[in-house]
Design a protein around this motif. Structure first.
Motif, mmCIF file in Angstrom:
data_model
loop_
_atom_site.group_PDB
_atom_site.id
_atom_site.type_symbol
_atom_site.label_atom_id
_atom_site.label_comp_id
_atom_site.label_asym_id
_atom_site.label_seq_id
_atom_site.Cartn_x
_atom_site.Cartn_y
_atom_site.Cartn_z
ATOM 1 N N CYS A 1 0.829 -1.208 0.000
ATOM 2 C CA CYS A 1 0.000 0.000 0.000
ATOM 3 C C CYS A 1 0.863 1.258 0.000
ATOM 4 O O CYS A 1 0.421 2.330 -0.423
ATOM 5 N N ILE A 2 2.114 1.117 0.460
ATOM 6 C CA ILE A 2 3.061 2.242 0.432
ATOM 7 C C ILE A 2 3.739 2.339 -0.923
ATOM 8 O O ILE A 2 3.908 3.436 -1.478
ATOM 9 N N THR A 3 4.135 1.184 -1.488
ATOM 10 C CA THR A 3 4.896 1.191 -2.747
ATOM 11 C C THR A 3 4.019 1.290 -3.993
ATOM 12 O O THR A 3 4.421 1.881 -4.988
ATOM 13 N N GLU A 4 2.822 0.701 -3.942
ATOM 14 C CA GLU A 4 1.957 0.666 -5.133
ATOM 15 C C GLU A 4 0.819 1.685 -4.973
ATOM 16 O O GLU A 4 -0.353 1.318 -4.892
ATOM 17 N N THR A 5 1.177 2.953 -4.925
ATOM 18 C CA THR A 5 0.200 4.010 -4.633
ATOM 19 C C THR A 5 -0.841 4.198 -5.737
ATOM 20 O O THR A 5 -1.931 4.730 -5.479
ATOM 21 N N GLU A 6 -0.526 3.745 -6.947
ATOM 22 C CA GLU A 6 -1.459 3.948 -8.065
ATOM 23 C C GLU A 6 -2.464 2.801 -8.207
ATOM 24 O O GLU A 6 -3.359 2.870 -9.042
#
Length: 436
Positions: free
Chosen positions: A360-365
């Protein structure tokens, strides 16, 4: 001399084959165009853990040599590295020692070392016979369509991939082009249902002809698999009936086939005949539960395992009814297995939550539901995706790689490899605790 426990040895051997596969898939002879080391590692891990998640298209990104490497990794990962090691030992006439039996016990998720060698022998016999029969049946369907060479190869590839619950397919849309094909639907689903039952159940069925004489584990797996598949079939059929992006535009019989395929596939198979990303949100949430439960112990599938889920359900029912012992089929389940089921489930939830938090932090899109689906699919070694695998960030891919690795080996194997359990020499007094 370093004292390595069976869980640690299993992990080290597994890691060795993942590294070897990563190097082989990175060779120019393996790919039609250069891929990164990370993508090679991801593909190898996905194949070894028989997951099926793919960051590159298998049919177009890899040459025949590369596809054969993937197929070999699937077979080794599905049947077990240590099982192949034992087979080689037996072929060379070597004696199987107690330590090797302990590693096999850990790899095959057995409760004792007794009978593990016989189980390995049955494992190979069952696997190759079933895969060969499926190969012949699919050849009848695909050789007239693709010719002798391609038809035979496609049949072999998908037979091995399906039986080992890998989910790798030659085609970019998986098996969507055969959504209403009875032969493909029946053969492919039969393969991953049989593979998902577990080799212990298959061996029990071979030696015991009557259902009432089967071991408790076999009874629970057969009944649980049948019940869960029926429930999933009608649930997905009703939820997706009017969805124009999945089965809404199909005939009634094709709707049935599509619903059936998507109902049994989340039990760690990874194939699909409709676009997973177009499913209704309610269907996706339902499939999350199926993927988390997974297949059976000593099977080619992942997840917390169906028997683990059943034990937890029985424990809840037993507590609500005010009883102190879990009983089913005139047998009582030991507290040891209840604690084991709770430990597996809790460790699994914690790892899933941790992976979800990082992604959820790395894949914001990416939408939350798609990220959650990806994580649980990786943990259950399912391989289904809502279309975000290829677009994951490098850190996101590493997280999914770890979760696939964890899902295949099992959370308890990892926990045991890191712990040094000691027997308590004394017992503390009891005290009540408020819960609920």
């Amino acid at each position: 001399m370093v004292n390595i426990s069976p869980p640690q040895l299993l992990i080290l051997v597994f890691l060795f084959f993942i590294m070897l596969g990563t190097v082989l898939l990175r060779l120019p002879i393996s790919t039609t165009e250069s891929i990164t080391w990370l993508d090679s590692l991801f593909t190898t891990t996905s194949a070894m853990t028989v997951t099926g998640l793919a960051v590159v298209d298998t049919g177009t990104s890899f040459t025949l040599f590369g596809e054969v490497i993937i197929l070999m990794l699937i077979q080794i990962g599905g049947l077990g590295i240590m099982s192949f090691a034992v087979l080689i030992y037996m072929m060379l006439g070597k004696k199987i020692g107690f330590k090797e039996r302990l590693v096999l016990q850990q790899a095959l998720n057995q409760t004792s070392v007794g009978g593990v060698i016989k189980l390995v022998k049955n494992l190979f016999v069952f696997s190759f016979i079933i895969e060969f029969i499926a190969f012949l049946l699919l050849s009848v369907r695909w050789i007239p369509e693709y010719g002798w060479i391609k038809g035979s190869y496609y049949s072999l590839f998908h037979s091995v991939s399906a039986f080992n619950n890998a989910g790798f397919s030659i085609w970019p849309d998986s098996l969507s082009r055969y959504v209403g094909d009875p032969i493909v639907n029946i053969v492919i689903t039969s393969l991953f249902i049989i593979g998902g039952l577990g080799f212990t159940v298959l061996a029990d069925l071979k030696s015991t002809k009557e259902y009432r004489r089967l071991a408790l584990h076999s009874k629970l797996m057969i009944f649980g698999t049948f019940a869960l598949n029926i429930i999933a079939l009608f649930t997905i059929f009703l939820l997706e009936y009017n969805n124009p992006n999945t089965i809404g535009g199909l005939s009634t019989i094709d709707k049935f086939w599509a619903s059936y395929f998507q109902a049994v596939s989340p039990r760690t198979a990874g194939f699909n005949t409709v676009d997973i990303g177009s499913l209704e949100r309610s269907t996706v949430v339902f499939m999350l539960l199926l993927m988390f439960i997974g297949a059976g112990s000593a099977s080619t599938g992942g997840g917390i395992k169906l028997t683990t889920f059943i034990i937890i359900l029985l424990a809840v029912v037993t507590f609500i009814r005010g009883k102190k012992e879990i009983s089913i089929y005139r047998r009582t389940i030991s507290d040891t297995f209840i604690f084991r089921a709770l430990a597996i489930s809790m460790i699994s939830v914690l790892f899933i939550f941790g992976a979800l938090f990082i992604l959820c932090i790395t894949e914001t899109e990416q939408p939350f539901l798609k990220i959650l689906f990806e994580v649980i699919s990786a943990f259950g070694t399912v391989g289904l995706s809502m279309g975000i695998t290829a677009s994951l960030t490098p850190l996101g891919k590493m997280v999914i790689i770890f979760i696939m690795f964890l899902g295949k080996l099992g959370p308890l194997t990892l926990a045991f490899s890191l712990s040094r359990p000691e027997k308590a020499k004394f017992k503390y007094p009891n005290e009540d605790l408020l819960t609920g």
